[in-house]
Design an enzyme around this catalytic site. Structure first.
Site, mmCIF file in Angstrom:
data_model
loop_
_atom_site.group_PDB
_atom_site.id
_atom_site.type_symbol
_atom_site.label_atom_id
_atom_site.label_comp_id
_atom_site.label_asym_id
_atom_site.label_seq_id
_atom_site.Cartn_x
_atom_site.Cartn_y
_atom_site.Cartn_z
ATOM 1 N N CYS A 76 10.688 -22.216 -50.683
ATOM 2 C CA CYS A 76 11.661 -22.774 -49.610
ATOM 3 C C CYS A 76 10.681 -23.192 -48.373
ATOM 4 O O CYS A 76 9.901 -22.708 -47.780
ATOM 5 C CB CYS A 76 12.636 -21.852 -48.852
ATOM 6 S SG CYS A 76 13.490 -22.395 -47.549
ATOM 7 N N SER A 123 15.316 -21.409 -39.687
ATOM 8 C CA SER A 123 13.777 -21.506 -39.350
ATOM 9 C C SER A 123 13.496 -21.732 -38.037
ATOM 10 O O SER A 123 12.661 -21.166 -37.378
ATOM 11 C CB SER A 123 13.133 -22.250 -40.390
ATOM 12 O OG SER A 123 13.400 -23.725 -40.218
#
Length: 178
Positions: free
Chosen positions: A13, A66
């Protein structure tokens, strides 16, 4: 004794990579748990409302997305990766969002179902990199990073963007950087 945060991740990812870059840059000790996104464990779905990685567990509390994780780490640990000036900091946050849009365009490129869609995605990426180049040329930054000599959160957001192009180059010259 302080408990180390736990980063729940998936090995490939790119958004996880952003969080790892910040954790490493700030020298924050952490634990990492990789999960299989094709077979998400029930416990993961309880801490990730979107069912995506990364998730940072801090004192038993989940932080997801994130950019939010990076901002949390920025606010709670020493070694700032954002500029001090509020206007510049806001502009950097905008370029971090631009990096996310660029990653999404890359995802669209490698998932393109046909030639016309692929061509459209390549054109989108060409446009994004032209915009980035224009921004970088506005000021003599005098250094290798977005802000010149200072490594910032913008650099953490863009770093995973460039990992794809070595692989793309083995397939064909898509002309993204022309």
């Amino acid at each position: 004794m302080t408990t180390k945060p736990t980063l729940i991740s998936h090995l490939l990812c790119p958004y996880v990579q952003r969080a790892i870059i910040v954790l490493e840059e700030k020298q924050i000790a952490y634990e990492r748990i990789d999960i299989d996104l094709a077979s998400k464990p029930d416990w993961f779905l309880k801490v990730s409302p979107l069912g995506k990685t990364p998730v940072l567990l801090v004192k038993g509390q989940a932080i997801f997305e994130s950019s939010v994780i990076c901002e949390y780490l920025e606010e709670t640990t020493p070694g700032p990766l954002h500029p001090q000036d509020p206007l510049t900091r806001a502009q950097h946050r905008g370029w971090m969002e631009f990096a996310s849009a660029t990653l999404n365009a890359i995802g669209g490129m490698y998932n393109a179902p046909d030639e016309p869609t692929l061509a459209s995605k390549v054109a989108d990426l060409q446009s994004k990199f032209a915009q980035l180049e224009m921004e970088l040329s506005k000021v003599d930054r005098n250094g290798p990073y977005f802000a010149g000599q200072a490594f910032t959160l913008v650099d953490t957001a863009f770093a995973p963007v460039f990992r794809y192009f070595d692989v793309f180059d083995t397939i064909d010259d898509f002309g993204v950087f022309t």
